[in-house]
Design a protein around this motif. Structure first.
Motif, PDB file in Angstrom:
ATOM      1  N   ILE A 111       0.860  -1.183   0.000  1.00 56.63           N
ATOM      2  CA  ILE A 111       0.000   0.000   0.000  1.00 56.63           C
ATOM      3  C   ILE A 111       0.895   1.232   0.000  1.00 56.63           C
ATOM      4  O   ILE A 111       1.740   1.393   0.891  1.00 56.63           O
ATOM      5  N   ILE A 112       0.728   2.094  -0.993  1.00 57.24           N
ATOM      6  CA  ILE A 112       1.428   3.374  -0.999  1.00 57.24           C
ATOM      7  C   ILE A 112       0.408   4.434  -0.613  1.00 57.24           C
ATOM      8  O   ILE A 112      -0.540   4.691  -1.358  1.00 57.24           O
ATOM      9  N   GLY A 113       0.587   5.005   0.572  1.00 58.57           N
ATOM     10  CA  GLY A 113      -0.372   5.966   1.097  1.00 58.57           C
ATOM     11  C   GLY A 113       0.008   7.381   0.714  1.00 58.57           C
ATOM     12  O   GLY A 113       1.149   7.800   0.899  1.00 58.57           O
ATOM     13  N   GLY A 114      -0.957   8.120   0.189  1.00 61.27           N
ATOM     14  CA  GLY A 114      -0.718   9.499  -0.192  1.00 61.27           C
ATOM     15  C   GLY A 114      -1.036  10.463   0.924  1.00 61.27           C
ATOM     16  O   GLY A 114      -1.056  10.093   2.106  1.00 61.27           O
ATOM     17  N   SER A 115      -1.300  11.696   0.562  1.00 62.48           N
ATOM     18  CA  SER A 115      -1.552  12.754   1.538  1.00 62.48           C
ATOM     19  C   SER A 115      -2.661  12.351   2.506  1.00 62.48           C
ATOM     20  O   SER A 115      -3.754  11.976   2.100  1.00 62.48           O
ATOM     21  N   GLY A 116      -2.356  12.413   3.791  1.00 65.53           N
ATOM     22  CA  GLY A 116      -3.336  12.105   4.827  1.00 65.53           C
ATOM     23  C   GLY A 116      -3.271  10.683   5.338  1.00 65.53           C
ATOM     24  O   GLY A 116      -3.839  10.374   6.384  1.00 65.53           O
ATOM     25  N   ILE A 117      -2.616   9.783   4.611  1.00 66.50           N
ATOM     26  CA  ILE A 117      -2.532   8.381   5.040  1.00 66.50           C
ATOM     27  C   ILE A 117      -1.074   8.047   5.320  1.00 66.50           C
ATOM     28  O   ILE A 117      -0.265   7.879   4.403  1.00 66.50           O
ATOM     29  N   TYR A 118      -0.739   7.967   6.597  1.00 68.44           N
ATOM     30  CA  TYR A 118       0.641   7.770   7.006  1.00 68.44           C
ATOM     31  C   TYR A 118       0.829   6.479   7.800  1.00 68.44           C
ATOM     32  O   TYR A 118       1.923   6.195   8.272  1.00 68.44           O
ATOM     33  N   ASN A 176     -11.341  11.429   3.986  1.00 65.27           N
ATOM     34  CA  ASN A 176     -10.880  10.502   2.961  1.00 65.27           C
ATOM     35  C   ASN A 176      -9.890   9.482   3.519  1.00 65.27           C
ATOM     36  O   ASN A 176      -9.901   8.310   3.143  1.00 65.27           O
ATOM     37  N   ALA A 177      -9.019   9.941   4.413  1.00 62.42           N
ATOM     38  CA  ALA A 177      -8.018   9.041   4.999  1.00 62.42           C
ATOM     39  C   ALA A 177      -8.705   7.934   5.794  1.00 62.42           C
ATOM     40  O   ALA A 177      -8.315   6.759   5.711  1.00 62.42           O
TER      41      ALA A 177
END
Length: 294
Positions: A8-15, A233-234
Protein backbone atom coordinates in the motif's frame (compact mmCIF):
# COMPACT_ATOMS: atom_id res chain seq x y z
CA UNK A 1 0.59 -20.03 -7.55
CA UNK A 2 2.34 -17.06 -5.94
CA UNK A 3 2.08 -15.93 -2.35
CA UNK A 4 0.17 -12.65 -2.28
CA UNK A 5 1.78 -9.67 -0.59
CA UNK A 6 0.04 -6.33 -0.86
CA UNK A 7 1.98 -3.09 -0.96
CA UNK A 8 0.00 0.00 0.00
CA UNK A 9 1.43 3.37 -1.00
CA UNK A 10 -0.37 5.97 1.10
CA UNK A 11 -0.72 9.50 -0.19
CA UNK A 12 -1.55 12.75 1.54
CA UNK A 13 -3.34 12.10 4.83
CA UNK A 14 -2.53 8.38 5.04
CA UNK A 15 0.64 7.77 7.01
CA UNK A 16 -0.13 4.40 8.62
CA UNK A 17 -2.46 1.39 8.44
CA UNK A 18 -4.39 0.33 11.51
CA UNK A 19 -5.08 -3.25 12.55
CA UNK A 20 -1.95 -4.96 11.23
CA UNK A 21 -0.56 -7.80 13.33
CA UNK A 22 3.17 -8.27 13.93
CA UNK A 23 3.54 -4.73 12.63
CA UNK A 24 7.06 -3.38 12.40
CA UNK A 25 8.61 -0.37 10.70
CA UNK A 26 11.72 -1.56 8.86
CA UNK A 27 14.36 0.17 6.77
CA UNK A 28 15.05 -1.07 3.25
CA UNK A 29 18.17 -0.22 1.27
CA UNK A 30 17.90 0.09 -2.52
CA UNK A 31 20.36 0.83 -5.33
CA UNK A 32 18.24 3.90 -6.09
CA UNK A 33 18.70 5.47 -2.66
CA UNK A 34 16.44 5.32 0.39
CA UNK A 35 12.66 5.13 -0.05
CA UNK A 36 10.36 7.84 1.30
CA UNK A 37 10.35 6.30 4.77
CA UNK A 38 10.67 3.03 6.59
CA UNK A 39 8.08 0.47 5.52
CA UNK A 40 5.43 -0.89 7.88
CA UNK A 41 5.30 -4.66 7.44
CA UNK A 42 2.94 -7.19 8.97
CA UNK A 43 -0.32 -8.97 8.24
CA UNK A 44 -3.91 -7.85 7.94
CA UNK A 45 -6.43 -10.64 8.53
CA UNK A 46 -3.87 -13.20 7.40
CA UNK A 47 -2.76 -11.35 4.26
CA UNK A 48 0.84 -10.14 4.20
CA UNK A 49 1.07 -6.39 3.75
CA UNK A 50 3.67 -3.65 3.43
CA UNK A 51 2.74 0.01 3.85
CA UNK A 52 4.83 2.92 2.59
CA UNK A 53 3.87 6.58 3.18
CA UNK A 54 4.65 8.18 -0.19
CA UNK A 55 5.56 11.59 1.23
CA UNK A 56 7.14 10.18 4.39
CA UNK A 57 5.66 10.47 7.86
CA UNK A 58 5.21 14.17 8.53
CA UNK A 59 4.83 14.81 4.77
CA UNK A 60 8.42 15.78 3.97
CA UNK A 61 8.67 15.02 0.22
CA UNK A 62 7.13 17.18 -2.50
CA UNK A 63 5.50 15.38 -5.44
CA UNK A 64 8.62 16.06 -7.52
CA UNK A 65 11.11 14.84 -4.90
CA UNK A 66 9.37 11.59 -3.88
CA UNK A 67 11.97 8.84 -4.53
CA UNK A 68 9.69 6.87 -6.82
CA UNK A 69 12.30 4.38 -8.05
CA UNK A 70 13.49 3.60 -4.54
CA UNK A 71 9.89 3.16 -3.35
CA UNK A 72 8.97 0.63 -6.01
CA UNK A 73 12.30 -1.20 -5.73
CA UNK A 74 11.92 -1.45 -1.93
CA UNK A 75 8.44 -2.96 -2.22
CA UNK A 76 9.61 -5.44 -4.85
CA UNK A 77 12.62 -6.30 -2.69
CA UNK A 78 10.25 -7.13 0.18
CA UNK A 79 8.34 -9.61 -1.97
CA UNK A 80 5.34 -7.43 -2.73
CA UNK A 81 3.25 -8.76 -5.64
CA UNK A 82 0.49 -6.17 -5.86
CA UNK A 83 0.71 -2.41 -5.29
CA UNK A 84 -2.27 -0.25 -4.40
CA UNK A 85 -1.76 3.47 -4.67
CA UNK A 86 -4.02 5.68 -2.56
CA UNK A 87 -3.71 9.38 -3.35
CA UNK A 88 -5.52 12.70 -3.11
CA UNK A 89 -6.77 14.32 -6.30
CA UNK A 90 -8.86 17.13 -7.73
CA UNK A 91 -11.93 16.42 -9.84
CA UNK A 92 -12.91 17.63 -13.31
CA UNK A 93 -16.36 16.04 -13.12
CA UNK A 94 -19.37 17.34 -11.20
CA UNK A 95 -20.41 13.78 -10.34
CA UNK A 96 -16.98 13.00 -8.89
CA UNK A 97 -17.47 15.08 -5.78
CA UNK A 98 -15.13 15.77 -2.84
CA UNK A 99 -15.14 12.69 -0.63
CA UNK A 100 -15.71 10.30 -3.55
CA UNK A 101 -13.16 7.70 -4.65
CA UNK A 102 -12.21 7.01 -8.27
CA UNK A 103 -10.67 3.74 -9.43
CA UNK A 104 -8.27 5.09 -12.04
CA UNK A 105 -7.70 3.09 -15.22
CA UNK A 106 -5.84 5.59 -17.46
CA UNK A 107 -3.23 8.33 -17.11
CA UNK A 108 -2.04 11.40 -18.93
CA UNK A 109 1.52 12.08 -17.82
CA UNK A 110 2.45 15.77 -17.72
CA UNK A 111 5.36 15.41 -15.28
CA UNK A 112 8.81 16.46 -16.47
CA UNK A 113 11.22 16.69 -13.52
CA UNK A 114 11.39 13.05 -12.44
CA UNK A 115 13.33 9.91 -13.27
CA UNK A 116 10.77 7.74 -15.02
CA UNK A 117 12.52 4.43 -15.63
CA UNK A 118 14.77 1.89 -13.98
CA UNK A 119 16.38 1.25 -17.36
CA UNK A 120 18.72 3.42 -19.39
CA UNK A 121 22.02 3.51 -21.23
CA UNK A 122 23.55 0.06 -20.99
CA UNK A 123 20.23 -1.74 -20.60
CA UNK A 124 17.41 -0.34 -22.70
CA UNK A 125 13.86 -1.57 -22.16
CA UNK A 126 10.41 -0.53 -23.35
CA UNK A 127 7.33 -1.83 -21.51
CA UNK A 128 3.72 -1.35 -22.57
CA UNK A 129 1.56 0.90 -20.42
CA UNK A 130 -1.41 0.96 -22.78
CA UNK A 131 -3.41 -0.37 -19.86
CA UNK A 132 -1.42 1.01 -16.90
CA UNK A 133 -3.48 -0.46 -14.09
CA UNK A 134 -4.34 -4.06 -13.25
CA UNK A 135 -8.04 -4.82 -13.81
CA UNK A 136 -8.05 -7.68 -11.30
CA UNK A 137 -6.54 -5.58 -8.52
CA UNK A 138 -8.66 -2.54 -9.41
CA UNK A 139 -11.84 -4.63 -9.14
CA UNK A 140 -10.83 -5.72 -5.63
CA UNK A 141 -10.35 -2.06 -4.64
CA UNK A 142 -13.71 -1.13 -6.18
CA UNK A 143 -15.54 -3.85 -4.26
CA UNK A 144 -13.70 -3.04 -1.02
CA UNK A 145 -14.69 0.62 -1.32
CA UNK A 146 -18.31 -0.28 -1.99
CA UNK A 147 -18.37 -2.59 1.02
CA UNK A 148 -17.02 0.28 3.13
CA UNK A 149 -19.94 2.44 2.05
CA UNK A 150 -17.78 4.82 0.01
CA UNK A 151 -19.14 6.52 -3.10
CA UNK A 152 -16.75 5.14 -5.70
CA UNK A 153 -16.51 5.55 -9.47
CA UNK A 154 -15.37 2.65 -11.62
CA UNK A 155 -12.82 4.03 -14.08
CA UNK A 156 -11.35 7.44 -14.75
CA UNK A 157 -8.42 9.19 -16.39
CA UNK A 158 -5.87 10.75 -14.03
CA UNK A 159 -3.92 13.78 -15.28
CA UNK A 160 -0.52 13.73 -13.55
CA UNK A 161 0.91 17.25 -13.26
CA UNK A 162 4.33 18.24 -11.97
CA UNK A 163 3.27 20.66 -9.23
CA UNK A 164 3.72 21.65 -6.51
CA UNK A 165 1.49 24.55 -7.57
CA UNK A 166 -2.11 23.80 -8.49
CA UNK A 167 -3.46 24.34 -12.02
CA UNK A 168 -4.20 27.69 -13.60
CA UNK A 169 -7.82 28.18 -14.61
CA UNK A 170 -6.83 27.86 -18.29
CA UNK A 171 -5.02 24.57 -17.63
CA UNK A 172 -7.90 23.21 -15.59
CA UNK A 173 -10.38 23.98 -18.35
CA UNK A 174 -8.12 22.46 -21.01
CA UNK A 175 -7.59 19.21 -19.09
CA UNK A 176 -11.32 18.90 -18.44
CA UNK A 177 -12.88 20.07 -21.71
CA UNK A 178 -10.34 19.12 -24.35
CA UNK A 179 -8.18 16.34 -22.95
CA UNK A 180 -10.94 14.31 -21.30
CA UNK A 181 -9.26 13.93 -17.92
CA UNK A 182 -11.47 13.07 -14.97
CA UNK A 183 -9.18 13.76 -12.01
CA UNK A 184 -5.86 15.50 -11.46
CA UNK A 185 -3.01 14.71 -9.10
CA UNK A 186 0.75 14.97 -8.75
CA UNK A 187 2.03 11.56 -7.70
CA UNK A 188 0.82 8.57 -9.74
CA UNK A 189 3.43 9.19 -12.41
CA UNK A 190 6.03 7.82 -12.81
CA UNK A 191 4.91 5.47 -10.03
CA UNK A 192 2.58 3.46 -12.28
CA UNK A 193 5.20 3.17 -15.03
CA UNK A 194 7.85 2.00 -12.59
CA UNK A 195 5.49 -0.58 -11.11
CA UNK A 196 4.96 -1.99 -14.60
CA UNK A 197 8.74 -2.13 -15.20
CA UNK A 198 9.08 -3.98 -11.89
CA UNK A 199 6.38 -6.45 -13.02
CA UNK A 200 4.07 -5.49 -10.17
CA UNK A 201 0.30 -5.36 -10.50
CA UNK A 202 -0.76 -1.75 -9.81
CA UNK A 203 -4.10 -0.20 -8.90
CA UNK A 204 -4.78 3.48 -8.31
CA UNK A 205 -7.44 4.74 -5.92
CA UNK A 206 -7.86 8.51 -6.22
CA UNK A 207 -9.58 10.26 -3.31
CA UNK A 208 -11.29 13.46 -4.44
CA UNK A 209 -10.58 16.50 -2.26
CA UNK A 210 -11.72 19.40 -4.48
CA UNK A 211 -12.89 20.51 -7.94
CA UNK A 212 -9.53 21.92 -9.02
CA UNK A 213 -10.07 25.48 -10.36
CA UNK A 214 -12.54 24.95 -13.23
CA UNK A 215 -15.74 24.83 -11.17
CA UNK A 216 -17.59 28.18 -11.24
CA UNK A 217 -19.17 27.63 -7.82
CA UNK A 218 -16.04 26.51 -5.98
CA UNK A 219 -13.33 28.89 -7.17
CA UNK A 220 -9.64 28.25 -6.76
CA UNK A 221 -8.22 25.33 -4.82
CA UNK A 222 -7.83 26.09 -1.12
CA UNK A 223 -5.39 24.02 0.94
CA UNK A 224 -7.45 24.47 4.13
CA UNK A 225 -10.47 22.97 2.40
CA UNK A 226 -8.37 20.13 1.00
CA UNK A 227 -6.95 19.23 4.42
CA UNK A 228 -10.43 19.09 5.93
CA UNK A 229 -11.61 16.69 3.21
CA UNK A 230 -8.39 14.69 3.48
CA UNK A 231 -9.15 13.68 7.03
CA UNK A 232 -12.43 12.04 6.07
CA UNK A 233 -10.88 10.50 2.96
CA UNK A 234 -8.02 9.04 5.00
CA UNK A 235 -10.46 7.26 7.31
CA UNK A 236 -12.33 5.90 4.29
CA UNK A 237 -9.07 4.84 2.69
CA UNK A 238 -8.14 2.80 5.73
CA UNK A 239 -11.66 1.32 5.82
CA UNK A 240 -11.24 0.22 2.22
CA UNK A 241 -7.85 -1.38 2.94
CA UNK A 242 -9.31 -3.33 5.89
CA UNK A 243 -11.72 -5.03 3.48
CA UNK A 244 -9.10 -6.08 0.95
CA UNK A 245 -7.95 -9.33 2.65
CA UNK A 246 -11.40 -10.85 2.23
CA UNK A 247 -11.26 -10.11 -1.50
CA UNK A 248 -7.67 -11.13 -2.26
CA UNK A 249 -6.54 -14.71 -1.71
CA UNK A 250 -3.35 -15.50 0.20
CA UNK A 251 -2.12 -17.17 -2.99
CA UNK A 252 -2.86 -16.15 -6.53
CA UNK A 253 -2.35 -17.36 -10.08
CA UNK A 254 -0.31 -15.36 -12.59
CA UNK A 255 -1.86 -12.01 -13.47
CA UNK A 256 -4.43 -12.51 -16.29
CA UNK A 257 -3.26 -9.24 -17.88
CA UNK A 258 0.42 -10.20 -17.74
CA UNK A 259 1.55 -7.44 -15.37
CA UNK A 260 3.93 -9.89 -13.72
CA UNK A 261 5.57 -10.72 -17.08
CA UNK A 262 5.83 -7.20 -18.49
CA UNK A 263 9.56 -7.59 -19.19
CA UNK A 264 9.28 -10.77 -21.25
CA UNK A 265 10.05 -8.98 -24.52
CA UNK A 266 10.96 -5.52 -23.25
CA UNK A 267 14.78 -5.52 -23.06
CA UNK A 268 16.49 -4.59 -26.32
CA UNK A 269 20.17 -4.32 -25.37
CA UNK A 270 22.20 -7.34 -26.45
CA UNK A 271 23.45 -9.39 -23.48
CA UNK A 272 27.10 -8.74 -24.33
CA UNK A 273 26.52 -4.97 -24.43
CA UNK A 274 24.72 -4.61 -21.14
CA UNK A 275 26.25 -2.43 -18.43
CA UNK A 276 27.10 -4.67 -15.43
CA UNK A 277 26.73 -1.76 -13.00
CA UNK A 278 23.20 -1.07 -14.19
CA UNK A 279 22.39 -4.77 -14.18
CA UNK A 280 23.43 -4.91 -10.53
CA UNK A 281 20.97 -2.11 -9.72
CA UNK A 282 18.21 -4.04 -11.52
CA UNK A 283 18.60 -7.17 -9.38
CA UNK A 284 15.20 -6.83 -7.70
CA UNK A 285 13.01 -5.20 -10.32
CA UNK A 286 14.25 -7.21 -13.31
CA UNK A 287 15.94 -10.21 -11.75
CA UNK A 288 13.44 -12.61 -13.29
CA UNK A 289 14.50 -11.84 -16.87
CA UNK A 290 18.13 -10.93 -16.21
CA UNK A 291 18.90 -14.18 -14.44
CA UNK A 292 19.57 -12.61 -11.07
CA UNK A 293 17.72 -13.55 -7.85
CA UNK A 294 15.07 -10.96 -7.01
Amino acid sequence: MTKTKIGIIGGSGIYDIEGMTDAEWIGVETPWGPPSDQILTGSLDGLEMAFLPRHGRGHVFTPSTVPYRANIDALKRLGVTDVISISACGSFREQMAPGDFVIVDQFIDRTFAREKSFFGTGCVAHVSVAHPTCARLSTACLNAARQAGITVHDGGTYLAMEGPQFSTLAESRMYREHWGADVIGMTNMPEAKLAREAELCYASVAMVTDYDSWHPDHGEVDVTQIIATLMGNADNGRAMVRRLPALLAAERAPCPAGCDHALDHAILTAPDRRDPLLLARLDAVAGRVLGRPA
